[in-house]
Design a protein around this motif. Sequence first.
Motif, PDB file in Angstrom:
ATOM      1  N   GLU A 237      23.763   7.554   7.188  1.00  0.00           N
ATOM      2  CA  GLU A 237      22.523   6.943   6.712  1.00  0.00           C
ATOM      3  C   GLU A 237      22.521   5.436   6.940  1.00  0.00           C
ATOM      4  O   GLU A 237      21.477   4.836   7.195  1.00  0.00           O
ATOM      5  N   SER A 238      23.710   4.811   6.875  1.00  0.00           N
ATOM      6  CA  SER A 238      23.792   3.363   7.089  1.00  0.00           C
ATOM      7  C   SER A 238      23.449   2.965   8.518  1.00  0.00           C
ATOM      8  O   SER A 238      23.026   1.838   8.775  1.00  0.00           O
ATOM      9  N   VAL A 239      23.647   3.898   9.457  1.00  0.00           N
ATOM     10  CA  VAL A 239      23.321   3.609  10.862  1.00  0.00           C
ATOM     11  C   VAL A 239      22.024   4.289  11.292  1.00  0.00           C
ATOM     12  O   VAL A 239      21.722   4.385  12.476  1.00  0.00           O
ATOM     13  N   GLY A 240      21.277   4.790  10.302  1.00  0.00           N
ATOM     14  CA  GLY A 240      19.943   5.302  10.597  1.00  0.00           C
ATOM     15  C   GLY A 240      19.843   6.780  10.865  1.00  0.00           C
ATOM     16  O   GLY A 240      18.765   7.277  11.198  1.00  0.00           O
ATOM     17  N   TYR A 241      20.953   7.516  10.710  1.00  0.00           N
ATOM     18  CA  TYR A 241      20.917   8.954  10.955  1.00  0.00           C
ATOM     19  C   TYR A 241      20.750   9.695   9.631  1.00  0.00           C
ATOM     20  O   TYR A 241      21.698   9.810   8.853  1.00  0.00           O
ATOM     21  N   THR A 242      19.555  10.160   9.368  1.00  0.00           N
ATOM     22  CA  THR A 242      19.269  10.949   8.179  1.00  0.00           C
ATOM     23  C   THR A 242      18.674  12.278   8.606  1.00  0.00           C
ATOM     24  O   THR A 242      18.242  12.447   9.757  1.00  0.00           O
ATOM     25  N   GLN A 243      18.630  13.202   7.660  1.00  0.00           N
ATOM     26  CA  GLN A 243      18.009  14.495   7.969  1.00  0.00           C
ATOM     27  C   GLN A 243      16.543  14.310   8.344  1.00  0.00           C
ATOM     28  O   GLN A 243      16.036  14.975   9.254  1.00  0.00           O
ATOM     29  N   GLN A 244      15.874  13.390   7.650  1.00  0.00           N
ATOM     30  CA  GLN A 244      14.462  13.170   7.940  1.00  0.00           C
ATOM     31  C   GLN A 244      14.271  12.566   9.323  1.00  0.00           C
ATOM     32  O   GLN A 244      13.353  12.950  10.054  1.00  0.00           O
ATOM     33  N   MET A 245      15.157  11.638   9.687  1.00  0.00           N
ATOM     34  CA  MET A 245      15.062  11.047  11.025  1.00  0.00           C
ATOM     35  C   MET A 245      15.244  12.113  12.097  1.00  0.00           C
ATOM     36  O   MET A 245      14.505  12.149  13.088  1.00  0.00           O
ATOM     37  N   LEU A 246      16.225  12.984  11.897  1.00  0.00           N
ATOM     38  CA  LEU A 246      16.466  14.043  12.866  1.00  0.00           C
ATOM     39  C   LEU A 246      15.290  15.009  12.919  1.00  0.00           C
ATOM     40  O   LEU A 246      14.881  15.455  14.001  1.00  0.00           O
ATOM     41  N   LEU A 247      14.731  15.332  11.758  1.00  0.00           N
ATOM     42  CA  LEU A 247      13.581  16.233  11.739  1.00  0.00           C
ATOM     43  C   LEU A 247      12.386  15.596  12.441  1.00  0.00           C
ATOM     44  O   LEU A 247      11.703  16.264  13.236  1.00  0.00           O
ATOM     45  N   ASP A 248      12.153  14.307  12.182  1.00  0.00           N
ATOM     46  CA  ASP A 248      11.043  13.623  12.851  1.00  0.00           C
ATOM     47  C   ASP A 248      11.219  13.658  14.363  1.00  0.00           C
ATOM     48  O   ASP A 248      10.251  13.862  15.113  1.00  0.00           O
ATOM     49  N   SER A 249      12.443  13.444  14.816  1.00  0.00           N
ATOM     50  CA  SER A 249      12.718  13.448  16.251  1.00  0.00           C
ATOM     51  C   SER A 249      12.487  14.828  16.855  1.00  0.00           C
ATOM     52  O   SER A 249      11.901  14.969  17.933  1.00  0.00           O
ATOM     53  N   ILE A 250      12.937  15.871  16.145  1.00  0.00           N
ATOM     54  CA  ILE A 250      12.769  17.236  16.647  1.00  0.00           C
ATOM     55  C   ILE A 250      11.296  17.624  16.655  1.00  0.00           C
ATOM     56  O   ILE A 250      10.813  18.261  17.599  1.00  0.00           O
ATOM     57  N   VAL A 251      10.572  17.244  15.615  1.00  0.00           N
ATOM     58  CA  VAL A 251       9.140  17.535  15.564  1.00  0.00           C
ATOM     59  C   VAL A 251       8.411  16.811  16.693  1.00  0.00           C
ATOM     60  O   VAL A 251       7.527  17.390  17.349  1.00  0.00           O
ATOM     61  N   GLU A 252       8.787  15.562  16.926  1.00  0.00           N
ATOM     62  CA  GLU A 252       8.157  14.803  18.002  1.00  0.00           C
ATOM     63  C   GLU A 252       8.407  15.476  19.355  1.00  0.00           C
ATOM     64  O   GLU A 252       7.496  15.595  20.181  1.00  0.00           O
ATOM     65  N   SER A 253       9.625  15.934  19.571  1.00  0.00           N
ATOM     66  CA  SER A 253       9.942  16.622  20.821  1.00  0.00           C
ATOM     67  C   SER A 253       9.138  17.918  20.946  1.00  0.00           C
ATOM     68  O   SER A 253       8.671  18.271  22.043  1.00  0.00           O
ATOM     69  N   TYR A 254       8.981  18.615  19.837  1.00  0.00           N
ATOM     70  CA  TYR A 254       8.206  19.854  19.857  1.00  0.00           C
ATOM     71  C   TYR A 254       6.747  19.577  20.224  1.00  0.00           C
ATOM     72  O   TYR A 254       6.163  20.282  21.066  1.00  0.00           O
ATOM     73  N   VAL A 255       6.167  18.552  19.614  1.00  0.00           N
ATOM     74  CA  VAL A 255       4.773  18.204  19.921  1.00  0.00           C
ATOM     75  C   VAL A 255       4.653  17.761  21.378  1.00  0.00           C
ATOM     76  O   VAL A 255       3.687  18.119  22.074  1.00  0.00           O
ATOM     77  N   ASP A 256       5.647  17.003  21.859  1.00  0.00           N
ATOM     78  CA  ASP A 256       5.635  16.590  23.267  1.00  0.00           C
ATOM     79  C   ASP A 256       5.640  17.807  24.189  1.00  0.00           C
ATOM     80  O   ASP A 256       4.958  17.830  25.217  1.00  0.00           O
TER      81      ASP A 256
END
Length: 540
Positions: A237-256
């Motif tokens: 989490e200190s370097v920006g890797y959270t479950q929400q960040m990963l989910l946002d990235s996966i959702v973005e890839s899915y929409v793409d």
Amino acid sequence: MNKMKILCLVLVVALVACGAFAVVKNSEAADLRAQLSDTSAADALQAQLDEATARIAELEAAAPEATAEPEATVEPEATAEPEATAEPEATAEPEETGDADARIAELEAEVELYKPYYDAQIVAEYDGGVIFLDDAMEEYAQYETMYAQYGIDLVSYGMDAQYKQMAVQSLVERAVMGLKAAELGLDQIDDETMADLTAQADDNFETFIQTVSDQMKANDDSLTDEALREQSIAYLESVGYTQQMLLDSIVESYVDEQLYNYITADVAVTEEDVQAAYDALVAEQETTFASDSSYNSARNSGEVIAWNPEGYRAVKHVLIKFSDEQSSTYSDLSSTLDSLKAELEEAAAAQEPAEAPAEDEAAEDEAAEAEATEAPAEETEPTRTVEEITADIEKTEAELELLYAELLPTAQEVVDKFNAGTPFADLIAEYNEDPGMTNEPTATNGYAVAATSTTWDPAFTAGAMSIEAVGGISEPVRGSYGIHIIYYESDVPAGPVALDAIRADIEANALDTKLSEVYNTTIDEWLAAVNPVYHYDRLS
């Protein structure tokens, strides 16, 4: 969201409101005053002003050297309520008109004060939104991190400006794609799909946790599993890797992916497309395959070959490889041998008598006089004779021969078994130590060798070309990696490869090309439609 972005967002609202009010003020003042006479509208406007004023004060306090107060700034009244709170009569009172004008003036003053900060933070704008400087720099930081892994500093290489601009362009493109996906309803994800995407994000996060935990445990094996997990999550989490960040990235890839499928749904290739792709590849390879290294690189990496140069044959081999110790000895002996041969050339050249140019009598007298007055030459170390050097060369070659002799019994087994009828493929499986004979595509196709090849060890090339007929093998070939037994697999027909023989590959490549062209063209059209404006000067 940082303070500057909050200020920018406040100003976006303020600018829109100001622009709208200004237009109405000039053309439909009565309508404006009617709107402002409504208590809720006036309260909303006052709240916007209060927030803008507070945020500006925060900015001035944070960066006083960059904030110049205007000579005369009139602070808006904190909670001034309009005098008329009841329903307006048919004709507006003069006080209401003055109140509306005053509020517009206050809003314009606030915008004028804030606008320089707002402008400095926008690096791109388009119909529907803006790109902020800090977002662009976050995107650029990812480029920096990626290249730093390869020891490349973008600033030192003078590429920082280029990649900052690329970061802005990427953000604009992503924003426009997001707007288009929303317009088409492609960003709407059903519950079942979202559950699957969430599970992917959870799995990825667990993998990250396990990786970090393993590293932490290697450094401190006293930590409990629970402590490892907690510390790993905290680090991620200190370097920006959270479950929400990963989910946002996966959702973005899915929409793409949905957007890509939408754009390319009707793309197909025709026979004309396939023929054109084939012709273009043949023409390209006729030029590039004039280089032996280019031809072999393409062939060995599995590229589609549509044209073959002349003079090549396909060969396979069994490599009886030097051990690590033998390889080190071979390297030392080879280096010594090269040095001795160079020394021999120099010694042989020194022994050849030089032809003196004809001189006239006066020149001979001058040379004799100069020789008589010259200081005696310094003595130099005696040069080794040709015979001495030759003896050392023979000794080194004998040592190399002894090194190969250690491999010869195994090589002879291969030869004997082949001559007794063992298929060469079986001998490769049993004896070979070259990965190229077990990895595709060279395991199937073999190596392409011509008399003029520069790709291979010269000894290997010579051995491959020494075999008289297809299906034969070479004598044991002494190479830089050990001993080769080379098998002449087939000739490689020169010229174009028949289209039907590679149609599936050509068609697949043509389709990929067309998909990319259609997709990229569509994205470019969408970008052009929103009239993007880039402010690269604000990136420095």
